[in-house]
Design a protein around this motif. Sequence first.
Motif, PDB file in Angstrom:
ATOM      1  N   LYS A 186       0.850  -1.194   0.000  1.00 14.28           N
ATOM      2  CA  LYS A 186       0.000   0.000   0.000  1.00 14.28           C
ATOM      3  C   LYS A 186       0.878   1.233   0.000  1.00 14.28           C
ATOM      4  CE  LYS A 186      -1.227  -1.524   4.385  1.00 14.28           C
ATOM      5  NZ  LYS A 186      -2.144  -1.701   5.447  1.00 14.28           N
ATOM      6  N   PHE A 187       0.284   2.329  -0.433  1.00 10.58           N
ATOM      7  CA  PHE A 187       0.987   3.606  -0.366  1.00 10.58           C
ATOM      8  C   PHE A 187       1.043   4.020   1.094  1.00 10.58           C
ATOM      9  CE2 PHE A 187      -0.693   4.342  -4.762  1.00 10.58           C
ATOM     10  CZ  PHE A 187       0.524   4.451  -5.379  1.00 10.58           C
ATOM     11  N   ALA A 188       2.236   4.286   1.586  1.00 12.16           N
ATOM     12  CA  ALA A 188       2.341   4.814   2.946  1.00 12.16           C
ATOM     13  C   ALA A 188       1.848   6.245   2.955  1.00 12.16           C
ATOM     14  CB  ALA A 188       3.785   4.745   3.440  1.00 12.16           C
ATOM     15  N   PRO A 230      -0.362   9.920  -6.942  1.00 13.87           N
ATOM     16  CA  PRO A 230       0.751  10.661  -6.347  1.00 13.87           C
ATOM     17  C   PRO A 230       1.255  11.761  -7.281  1.00 13.87           C
ATOM     18  CG  PRO A 230       1.053   8.322  -5.999  1.00 13.87           C
ATOM     19  CD  PRO A 230      -0.135   8.472  -6.909  1.00 13.87           C
ATOM     20  N   ASN A 231       1.530  12.912  -6.683  1.00 14.52           N
ATOM     21  CA  ASN A 231       2.091  14.088  -7.355  1.00 14.52           C
ATOM     22  C   ASN A 231       1.136  14.804  -8.302  1.00 14.52           C
ATOM     23  OD1 ASN A 231       4.577  13.694  -6.020  1.00 14.52           O
ATOM     24  ND2 ASN A 231       5.141  12.184  -7.554  1.00 14.52           N
ATOM     25  N   ASP A 232      -0.153  14.491  -8.245  1.00 12.74           N
ATOM     26  CA  ASP A 232      -1.111  15.249  -9.049  1.00 12.74           C
ATOM     27  C   ASP A 232      -1.132  16.695  -8.569  1.00 12.74           C
ATOM     28  OD1 ASP A 232      -1.901  13.181 -10.692  1.00 12.74           O
ATOM     29  OD2 ASP A 232      -3.852  12.888  -9.741  1.00 12.74           O
ATOM     30  N   HIS A 242      -7.006   6.188  -1.549  1.00 10.05           N
ATOM     31  CA  HIS A 242      -8.116   6.659  -2.376  1.00 10.05           C
ATOM     32  C   HIS A 242      -8.505   8.069  -1.978  1.00 10.05           C
ATOM     33  CE1 HIS A 242      -8.803   2.907  -4.404  1.00 10.05           C
ATOM     34  NE2 HIS A 242      -8.837   2.277  -3.268  1.00 10.05           N
ATOM     35  N   LEU A 243      -7.829   9.044  -2.544  1.00 12.57           N
ATOM     36  CA  LEU A 243      -8.185  10.442  -2.327  1.00 12.57           C
ATOM     37  C   LEU A 243      -8.840  10.935  -3.611  1.00 12.57           C
ATOM     38  CD1 LEU A 243      -7.837  12.952  -0.389  1.00 12.57           C
ATOM     39  CD2 LEU A 243      -5.977  13.586  -1.925  1.00 12.57           C
ATOM     40  N   ASN A 244     -10.024  11.531  -3.469  1.00 11.38           N
ATOM     41  CA  ASN A 244     -10.687  12.022  -4.673  1.00 11.38           C
ATOM     42  C   ASN A 244     -10.539  13.541  -4.776  1.00 11.38           C
ATOM     43  OD1 ASN A 244     -12.995  13.367  -3.411  1.00 11.38           O
ATOM     44  ND2 ASN A 244     -13.785  11.318  -3.003  1.00 11.38           N
ATOM     45  N   LEU A 245     -10.968  14.063  -5.899  1.00 15.34           N
ATOM     46  CA  LEU A 245     -10.836  15.499  -6.169  1.00 15.34           C
ATOM     47  C   LEU A 245     -11.503  16.362  -5.109  1.00 15.34           C
ATOM     48  CD1 LEU A 245     -11.580  15.401  -9.984  1.00 15.34           C
ATOM     49  CD2 LEU A 245      -9.481  16.253  -8.951  1.00 15.34           C
ATOM     50  N   GLU A 303     -11.835   9.397 -15.171  1.00 18.35           N
ATOM     51  CA  GLU A 303     -10.606   8.686 -14.794  1.00 18.35           C
ATOM     52  C   GLU A 303      -9.730   9.533 -13.865  1.00 18.35           C
ATOM     53  OE1 GLU A 303      -7.310   8.578 -17.876  1.00 18.35           O
ATOM     54  OE2 GLU A 303      -8.996   9.218 -19.143  1.00 18.35           O
ATOM     55  N   PHE A 304     -10.061  10.825 -13.729  1.00 23.03           N
ATOM     56  CA  PHE A 304      -9.278  11.723 -12.879  1.00 23.03           C
ATOM     57  C   PHE A 304      -9.934  11.971 -11.528  1.00 23.03           C
ATOM     58  CE2 PHE A 304      -8.550  12.783 -17.329  1.00 23.03           C
ATOM     59  CZ  PHE A 304      -7.215  12.438 -17.406  1.00 23.03           C
ATOM     60  N   TYR A 305     -11.063  11.302 -11.274  1.00 23.38           N
ATOM     61  CA  TYR A 305     -11.774  11.518 -10.009  1.00 23.38           C
ATOM     62  C   TYR A 305     -10.905  11.130  -8.814  1.00 23.38           C
ATOM     63  CZ  TYR A 305     -15.333  11.237  -6.398  1.00 23.38           C
ATOM     64  OH  TYR A 305     -16.042  11.410  -5.232  1.00 23.38           O
ATOM     65  N   PHE A 306     -10.242   9.977  -8.896  1.00 22.43           N
ATOM     66  CA  PHE A 306      -9.312   9.580  -7.842  1.00 22.43           C
ATOM     67  C   PHE A 306      -7.921  10.064  -8.212  1.00 22.43           C
ATOM     68  CE2 PHE A 306     -12.676   6.492  -6.958  1.00 22.43           C
ATOM     69  CZ  PHE A 306     -12.832   6.717  -5.598  1.00 22.43           C
TER      70      PHE A 306
END
Length: 182
Positions: free
Chosen positions: A64-66, A142-144, A88-91, A136-139
């Motif tokens: 998993k992503f830490a 990293p680095n968005d 899972h972080l969304n916009l 496809e960009f809802y979630f």
Amino acid sequence: YGGIQQNALQSTLFYKGYLVDRDGDLNLPLIGKTKAEGRTILELETLLTEKLKEFYKYPFVSVKFASFQVTVLGEVAMPGVHQVYNKHLNLFQAVAMAGDMTSLANRNKVRIIREYGDKTETHYLDFTAPDLIDSEFYFLQPNDVIYVEPSRLKAFNVNTRITNVILSLVSIGLVVVNLTTR
């Protein structure tokens, strides 16, 4: 208190987790270097499980992503880089972390800037569109980078302020001229 907990969590992840290096590799005990870049979490779990079968009868691997970071800029209350401890972080959550959009934000034209290996692409999103959650960009990844553009109203608002200052100066000048000529 929250800052202490966050620092403790970061140090625990640093000492108990494994970092992916700049080349996209994990350096793990027993296994050695393994390419993580370009693989999904499930693909990496499967690969590591197979490699560990050489050393253990029934290995269990959980990947998993830490943490990762997203940047929210533009017409938001608190622009900046935000550390995320959730895969899972969304916009909407990212914008909420930045204190929400200001009243001068253009909700119809929000940029998301995403890295794809060596290249970067910009995509435009409409936060008022009901199908945004199917995008496809809802979630986020990293680095968005999310950039909330200002609306036309902001440009008008800035120009109005400048116009008001100029008119005030002209008015003061006319009053001074009027008083000195009497």
